[in-house]
Write a protein that holds these residues in place. Structure first.
Motif, PDB file in Angstrom:
ATOM      1  N   ALA A   6      13.834  26.018 -31.393  1.00 19.86           N
ATOM      2  CA  ALA A   6      13.731  24.751 -31.981  1.00 19.86           C
ATOM      3  C   ALA A   6      14.451  24.464 -31.127  1.00 19.86           C
ATOM      4  O   ALA A   6      14.271  22.329 -31.009  1.00 19.86           O
ATOM      5  CB  ALA A   6      13.165  24.716 -33.452  1.00 19.86           C
ATOM      6  N   CYS A   7      15.673  24.269 -31.225  1.00 19.94           N
ATOM      7  CA  CYS A   7      16.727  23.699 -30.824  1.00 19.94           C
ATOM      8  C   CYS A   7      17.398  23.535 -29.163  1.00 19.94           C
ATOM      9  O   CYS A   7      17.999  23.764 -28.563  1.00 19.94           O
ATOM     10  CB  CYS A   7      17.972  23.530 -31.189  1.00 19.94           C
ATOM     11  N   ARG A   8      16.482  24.403 -28.711  1.00 20.13           N
ATOM     12  CA  ARG A   8      16.433  24.343 -27.074  1.00 20.13           C
ATOM     13  C   ARG A   8      15.629  24.411 -26.102  1.00 20.13           C
ATOM     14  O   ARG A   8      14.569  23.789 -26.589  1.00 20.13           O
ATOM     15  CB  ARG A   8      16.612  25.820 -26.959  1.00 20.13           C
ATOM     16  N   ARG A   9      15.266  23.463 -25.488  1.00 23.37           N
ATOM     17  CA  ARG A   9      14.737  23.239 -24.277  1.00 23.37           C
ATOM     18  C   ARG A   9      13.693  24.563 -24.015  1.00 23.37           C
ATOM     19  O   ARG A   9      12.431  24.226 -23.779  1.00 23.37           O
ATOM     20  CB  ARG A   9      15.033  22.054 -23.374  1.00 23.37           C
ATOM     21  N   ASP A  10      14.401  25.180 -23.465  1.00 21.57           N
ATOM     22  CA  ASP A  10      13.766  26.741 -22.492  1.00 21.57           C
ATOM     23  C   ASP A  10      14.802  27.486 -22.841  1.00 21.57           C
ATOM     24  O   ASP A  10      16.211  27.927 -23.533  1.00 21.57           O
ATOM     25  CB  ASP A  10      13.721  26.417 -21.507  1.00 21.57           C
ATOM     26  N   ASN A  11      14.249  29.402 -22.873  1.00 21.67           N
ATOM     27  CA  ASN A  11      14.520  30.411 -23.219  1.00 21.67           C
ATOM     28  C   ASN A  11      15.873  30.122 -22.648  1.00 21.67           C
ATOM     29  O   ASN A  11      16.937  31.087 -23.262  1.00 21.67           O
ATOM     30  CB  ASN A  11      14.021  31.132 -22.896  1.00 21.67           C
ATOM     31  N   GLY A  48      25.606  19.501 -29.441  1.00 23.34           N
ATOM     32  CA  GLY A  48      25.137  19.166 -31.164  1.00 23.34           C
ATOM     33  C   GLY A  48      25.106  20.469 -31.870  1.00 23.34           C
ATOM     34  O   GLY A  48      25.467  21.794 -31.432  1.00 23.34           O
ATOM     35  N   ASP A  49      24.640  20.091 -33.501  1.00 27.11           N
ATOM     36  CA  ASP A  49      25.001  21.680 -34.450  1.00 27.11           C
ATOM     37  C   ASP A  49      23.700  21.863 -34.525  1.00 27.11           C
ATOM     38  O   ASP A  49      22.430  20.169 -34.257  1.00 27.11           O
ATOM     39  CB  ASP A  49      25.399  21.476 -35.240  1.00 27.11           C
ATOM     40  N   CYS A  50      22.854  23.101 -34.447  1.00 28.93           N
ATOM     41  CA  CYS A  50      20.753  23.525 -34.690  1.00 28.93           C
ATOM     42  C   CYS A  50      21.135  23.592 -35.981  1.00 28.93           C
ATOM     43  O   CYS A  50      21.428  24.439 -36.655  1.00 28.93           O
ATOM     44  CB  CYS A  50      20.732  24.174 -33.539  1.00 28.93           C
ATOM     45  N   VAL A  51      20.827  22.876 -36.924  1.00 28.15           N
ATOM     46  CA  VAL A  51      20.661  23.126 -38.501  1.00 28.15           C
ATOM     47  C   VAL A  51      19.103  22.893 -39.431  1.00 28.15           C
ATOM     48  O   VAL A  51      18.504  21.414 -38.233  1.00 28.15           O
ATOM     49  CB  VAL A  51      21.733  21.193 -39.020  1.00 28.15           C
ATOM     50  N   CYS A  52      19.154  24.084 -39.828  1.00 31.96           N
ATOM     51  CA  CYS A  52      17.551  24.437 -39.539  1.00 31.96           C
ATOM     52  C   CYS A  52      16.612  23.650 -38.705  1.00 31.96           C
ATOM     53  O   CYS A  52      15.507  22.920 -39.461  1.00 31.96           O
ATOM     54  CB  CYS A  52      17.130  23.400 -41.181  1.00 31.96           C
ATOM     55  N   GLY A  53      16.476  24.162 -37.310  1.00 32.05           N
ATOM     56  CA  GLY A  53      16.013  23.732 -36.550  1.00 32.05           C
ATOM     57  C   GLY A  53      15.695  22.251 -35.947  1.00 32.05           C
ATOM     58  O   GLY A  53      15.327  22.178 -35.320  1.00 32.05           O
ATOM     59  N   ALA A  54      17.055  21.506 -36.021  1.00 34.85           N
ATOM     60  CA  ALA A  54      17.005  20.467 -35.673  1.00 34.85           C
ATOM     61  C   ALA A  54      18.210  20.031 -35.163  1.00 34.85           C
ATOM     62  O   ALA A  54      19.244  20.766 -35.551  1.00 34.85           O
ATOM     63  CB  ALA A  54      16.770  18.899 -36.393  1.00 34.85           C
ATOM     64  N   CYS A  55      18.317  19.391 -33.902  1.00 39.78           N
ATOM     65  CA  CYS A  55      19.425  19.199 -33.528  1.00 39.78           C
ATOM     66  C   CYS A  55      20.064  17.974 -33.948  1.00 39.78           C
ATOM     67  O   CYS A  55      20.166  16.438 -33.908  1.00 39.78           O
ATOM     68  CB  CYS A  55      19.511  18.535 -31.556  1.00 39.78           C
ATOM     69  N   ILE A  56      21.557  17.872 -34.455  1.00 40.15           N
ATOM     70  CA  ILE A  56      22.560  16.844 -34.391  1.00 40.15           C
ATOM     71  C   ILE A  56      23.384  16.386 -33.873  1.00 40.15           C
ATOM     72  O   ILE A  56      24.459  17.372 -33.875  1.00 40.15           O
ATOM     73  CB  ILE A  56      22.788  17.393 -36.528  1.00 40.15           C
ATOM     74  N   PRO A  85      33.776   9.429 -28.817  1.00 42.45           N
ATOM     75  CA  PRO A  85      34.201   7.985 -28.915  1.00 42.45           C
ATOM     76  C   PRO A  85      34.135   7.302 -27.777  1.00 42.45           C
ATOM     77  O   PRO A  85      33.954   6.437 -27.524  1.00 42.45           O
ATOM     78  CB  PRO A  85      35.520   7.562 -28.957  1.00 42.45           C
ATOM     79  N   ASN A  86      33.955   8.459 -26.249  1.00 44.10           N
ATOM     80  CA  ASN A  86      34.055   7.702 -24.822  1.00 44.10           C
ATOM     81  C   ASN A  86      32.407   7.612 -24.471  1.00 44.10           C
ATOM     82  O   ASN A  86      32.229   6.573 -23.518  1.00 44.10           O
ATOM     83  CB  ASN A  86      34.063   8.957 -23.676  1.00 44.10           C
ATOM     84  N   LYS A  87      31.313   8.432 -25.624  1.00 42.74           N
ATOM     85  CA  LYS A  87      30.042   8.284 -25.281  1.00 42.74           C
ATOM     86  C   LYS A  87      28.975   8.621 -25.748  1.00 42.74           C
ATOM     87  O   LYS A  87      29.710   8.617 -27.037  1.00 42.74           O
ATOM     88  CB  LYS A  87      29.557   9.465 -23.853  1.00 42.74           C
ATOM     89  N   LYS A  88      27.681   7.573 -25.679  1.00 36.20           N
ATOM     90  CA  LYS A  88      26.892   7.669 -26.642  1.00 36.20           C
ATOM     91  C   LYS A  88      26.237   9.401 -26.738  1.00 36.20           C
ATOM     92  O   LYS A  88      25.689   9.011 -25.892  1.00 36.20           O
ATOM     93  CB  LYS A  88      25.907   6.872 -26.236  1.00 36.20           C
ATOM     94  N   ILE A  89      26.061   9.861 -27.320  1.00 39.61           N
ATOM     95  CA  ILE A  89      25.019  11.733 -26.860  1.00 39.61           C
ATOM     96  C   ILE A  89      23.694  11.431 -28.083  1.00 39.61           C
ATOM     97  O   ILE A  89      23.379  10.730 -29.424  1.00 39.61           O
ATOM     98  CB  ILE A  89      25.730  12.601 -27.693  1.00 39.61           C
ATOM     99  N   TYR A  90      22.638  11.330 -27.254  1.00 37.18           N
ATOM    100  CA  TYR A  90      21.482  11.757 -28.241  1.00 37.18           C
ATOM    101  C   TYR A  90      20.320  12.075 -27.815  1.00 37.18           C
ATOM    102  O   TYR A  90      20.609  13.191 -26.284  1.00 37.18           O
ATOM    103  CB  TYR A  90      20.662  10.245 -28.302  1.00 37.18           C
ATOM    104  N   GLY A  91      18.841  12.547 -27.839  1.00 33.46           N
ATOM    105  CA  GLY A  91      17.650  13.128 -27.672  1.00 33.46           C
ATOM    106  C   GLY A  91      17.386  14.231 -28.418  1.00 33.46           C
ATOM    107  O   GLY A  91      18.531  14.446 -29.094  1.00 33.46           O
ATOM    108  N   LYS A  92      16.519  14.876 -28.205  1.00 29.29           N
ATOM    109  CA  LYS A  92      15.886  15.322 -29.260  1.00 29.29           C
ATOM    110  C   LYS A  92      17.108  16.637 -29.293  1.00 29.29           C
ATOM    111  O   LYS A  92      17.092  18.167 -29.912  1.00 29.29           O
ATOM    112  CB  LYS A  92      14.070  15.988 -28.792  1.00 29.29           C
ATOM    113  N   TYR A  93      16.997  16.984 -27.918  1.00 30.66           N
ATOM    114  CA  TYR A  93      18.037  18.795 -27.797  1.00 30.66           C
ATOM    115  C   TYR A  93      19.647  17.932 -27.489  1.00 30.66           C
ATOM    116  O   TYR A  93      20.341  18.838 -27.407  1.00 30.66           O
ATOM    117  CB  TYR A  93      17.776  19.106 -26.999  1.00 30.66           C
TER     118      TYR A  93
END
Length: 781
Positions: free
Chosen positions: A508-513, A522-530, A535-543
């Motif tokens: 669930a924390c990967r876009r593909d295999n 990010g860290d995969c915590v129980c099936g969701a990415c945190i 400080p130099n860039k904003k990181i976001y998105g489901k994965y």
């Protein structure tokens, strides 16, 4: 220092004898297919793959498969050697007695027992030594063809015992000899089954012959020449019908009936004498024998092969296997006319020899002695059946150089008390479920090397059996990764499973295999990415796959300073354009005129220039030189629009919405299209492409060109009349030719007749007598 040097030398010698088994640089791909790979899966990829069991070795977002790599790579990534699992081969010599003769014990091969623990795919080398001992005991079984053509040979063999023993005592002090004979299967068409012939098969009824038989064991192996002479002296000749004999049957029984023959655990020689060929597998069908030879002993109390009419002859391969299995070396003593046959047979039977037998077998003693010396001086090292998944190769270190072979090791011209070496390489290509053994032995000798093989396909990580804080006290550490209890899942056993597994959470924390967990950002915590904070860039998105800095730059500025970066794409301000917002918006150069569409509707305008669809060319995306003609594609639309017929007649407007049309009397333009309609008539039209995708204006000629209908009646009448006329013409020509030929022949006859020189009353065939004889007693009364 002295003790250290001795230790070093001992280790060096041991490494030389057994080989290190260490694989060279790995060519394997040490990347497990599963992200959550285990140590066992890693090391079984190949001998070059190792596993790091250190607890915090993997970085955030890295899968467990990152623990698997070569030793050097893992060390460079910071894994200590104590934490690297990399099993190596182990060799343990269980029995290694010295070569030589010790009383009644003869040792010719060294070592005698070895235990190997192999890693899958890693070759293990070991050295085997062989030393030919002097005076090695010999058992010799004399197997003789007693068909009628061997009558003279039998008389010589009856006095052979003492000569054989005396001849072989020059090479060994312990010799035993035995005797057996063969003819053929006691069934038609191999022998004559007439009642009288089954009693006496000799051509002459007055001559004493013993009844036909397949194989008969006459004398058990003995060291008494007198017994040999006495028993063989009782033998008489026999007979059969066809030339080939049951030689292979006899050899098979002599090989497998060890107790009856009396074979000792010494060098075993089987001397085979014959003046003809042999039957083999399949020949039994001539006598309706369909059961294949079973390779077992079938001798009765009198020594006869009693089931010879039940089982077929053995095949050469089956016989060769049984001879090798029972450590028997055949010597074929045969006459010159059939030597080529037995030379080919010898090629298929390892450790065998062929010698030329004189017509009366007078040279058989010297032949056997020479063949024995030749066989014993050739050392062939072979293995028994290998465990499934294990392979072996040999390197022979002989006097004349080194040779390599995957099936056997061979050295020729080996003298007595001469030591030779073989390097054996053993590889396990798959994991064995249990320890398995096989033998390596020099053919013709009784000693062997027993090798026990087992594989190491599991990791020994010395893990503690208790729950670990590293796994949130909800799991145990196994080779650096958490093995959670049933009520927890996740990399550190922090998650409630529900209906999911650890693999499901990770997926669930990967876009593909193939992608990394949470894009390694990010860290995969129980099936969701945190996502990580930066400080130099904003990181976001489901994965965590997006940031606001990873976009195209122009003149060193992100999005040229005229837009915003969003997940790798520049979103330009309203008055700027381009992938990097590098130009002002303008469309004047993308139109051919004011009324035209931008890029003719077949492209996009970027930075005041057209980027055309595939095939179309700038500047306005008007022409497409490589595109196929649209005429055949829209032929049904042309028919329904111009002539109200064809497949699209009922829904012409809906099917041909992209076509505007005009119907004219004649077409004046060049390059018009010409296609057939559903009535097989030619339609002429002109197609011009309009702005947009697949938009056309069609000018259609009002009249079609249809072919004239076929006059079937005229064709039929013309065909019939034509055939009749042709037939009549052929008859006339034939009549004319025959008439001319007859006239010419008649004229030639008249001409020949005119040349005749005889009278009409004369007979042209009559000739007067050339000689007249008068009888003086004839008065012409």
């Amino acid at each position: 220092m002295h003790h250290a040097m001795i230790t070093w030398l001992v280790l060096l010698v041991f490494a030389f004898v057994l080989g290190t088994g260490q694989a060279g640089p790995s060519l394997n791909n040490c990347n497990p297919t599963k992200a959550e790979a285990t140590c066992q899966e890693c090391i079984n990829l190949g001998p070059g793959c190792a596993w790091c069991k250190a607890l915090n070795f993997t970085k955030a977002g890295e899968p467990n498969s990152a623990r698997c790599d070569s030793v050097e790579v893992l060390k460079n990534r910071g894994c200590e050697m104590v934490d690297i699992i990399n099993p190596e081969n182990m060799a343990n010599v269980k029995e290694n007695r010295h070569l030589g003769v010790f009383g009644d014990t003869v040792i010719q091969i060294k070592p005698q027992k070895v235990q190997l623990v192999l890693r899958r795919g890693s070759p293990q080398k070991m050295e085997v030594k062989f030393k030919r001992a002097e005076g090695y005991p010999v058992d010799l079984y004399y197997l003789m063809d007693l068909s009628y053509s061997m009558k003279d040979d039998l008389e010589k063999v009856k006095n052979l015992g003492g000569q054989l023993l005396e001849a072989l005592k020059s090479v060994t002090k312990s010799i035993q000899i035995g005797f057996g004979s063969f003819v053929d299967k006691t069934i038609l068409p191999f022998v004559n089954t007439h009642k009288e012939k089954m009693k006496n098969p000799c051509p002459d009824k007055n001559e004493a012959c013993q009844p036909p038989f397949d194989f008969r064991h006459v004398l058990k192996l003995t060291n008494d020449a007198n017994i040999f002479t006495a028993e063989v002296g009782k033998q008489s000749i026999s007979g059969n019908l066809d030339p080939p004999e049951a030689g292979l049957d006899a050899m098979m029984q002599a090989a497998v009936c060890g107790e009856a023959i009396g074979w000792r655990n010494v060098t075993r020689l089987l001397v085979y004498t014959s003046d003809d060929g042999f039957h083999s597998a399949g020949d039994g069908k001539l006598g309706a024998i369909l059961t294949p030879n079973d390779g077992k002993c079938h001798l009765n109390a009198q020594g006869f092969y009693e089931d010879n009419t039940k089982y077929d002859y053995p095949s050469v391969a089956e016989l060769a296997s049984k001879l090798a299995e029972n450590n028997i070396q055949p010597i074929f003593a045969v006459t010159s006319k059939i030597m080529p046959i037995y030379q080919e047979l010898s090629k298929m039977i390892p450790k065998s020899a062929v010698g030329e037998l004189s017509e009366d077998s007078s040279n058989v003693v010297q032949l056997i002695k020479d063949a024995y010396n030749n066989l014993s001086s050739t050392v062939i090292l072979k293995h028994s059946n290998l465990p499934d998944g294990v392979r072996i190769s040999y390197t022979s270190h002989c006097i004349d150089g080194d040779t390599e072979n995957d099936k056997k090791g061979t050295c020729s011209n080996v003298r007595i008390n001469e030591e030779i070496r073989f390097t054996i390489t053993i590889t396990a290509d798959k994991c064995l479920t249990k320890a398995e053994s096989f033998e390596i032995r020099p053919l013709g000798f009784t000693e062997n090397l027993e090798i026990t093989v087992q594989t190491e396909c599991n990791c020994k990580c010395d893990d503690k059996p208790d729950l670990s804080e590293h796994c949130d006290n909800k799991g145990k550490v196994k080779c650096g990764i958490c093995s959670c209890t049933e009520d927890r899942i996740g990399k550190f056993c922090k998650c409630d499973p529900g209906k999911r597994s650890t693999l499901d959470l990770d997926a669930a924390c990967r876009r593909d295999n193939t992608s990394a967990t949470c894009s390694n950002q990010g860290d995969c915590v129980c099936g969701a990415c945190i996502c990580h904070t930066n400080p130099n860039k904003k990181i976001y998105g489901k994965y965590c796959e997006c940031d606001d800095q990873n976009c195209e730059r122009n003149l060193g500025k992100l999005c040229a300073g005229h837009g915003k970066c969003d997940c790798g794409t520049c979103h330009c301000n309203s008055d700027y354009d381009g992938t990097a917002c590098e130009c002002e918006k303008a469309e004047e150069q993308c139109k051919q005129d004011k009324d035209s569409k931008i890029c003719s509707g077949r492209g996009t305008c970027t930075c005041n220039q057209c980027k055309c669809n595939a095939g179309y060319q700038p500047p306005y995306c008007k022409e497409c030189p490589g595109c196929p003609s649209p005429c055949p594609t829209y032929v049904h639309c042309i028919e329904c629009l111009g002539f109200s017929s064809g497949p699209y007649q009922k829904n012409c407007t809906e099917s041909c919405q992209n076509i505007k049309h005009t119907v004219v009397d004649e077409l004046t333009e060049q390059n018009t299209c010409k296609e057939k309609d559903s009535k097989n008539c030619w339609m002429n039209f002109l197609m011009k492409e309009l702005d947009g995708v697949s938009q056309y204006h069609v000018t259609i000629r009002k009249k079609t060109e249809c072919p004239e209908p076929t006059n079937v009646i005229a064709i039929v009448i013309g065909g019939v009349v034509g055939v009749l006329l042709i037939g009549l013409l052929i008859l006339l020509i034939w009549k004319l030719v025959t008439e001319l030929y007859d006239r010419r022949e008649y004229k030639r006859f008249e001409k020949e007749k005119a040349k005749a020189k005889w009278n009409d009353a004369d007979n042209p065939l009559f000739q007067k007598a050339t000689t007249t004889v008068f009888n003086p007693n004839f008065n012409e009364d």
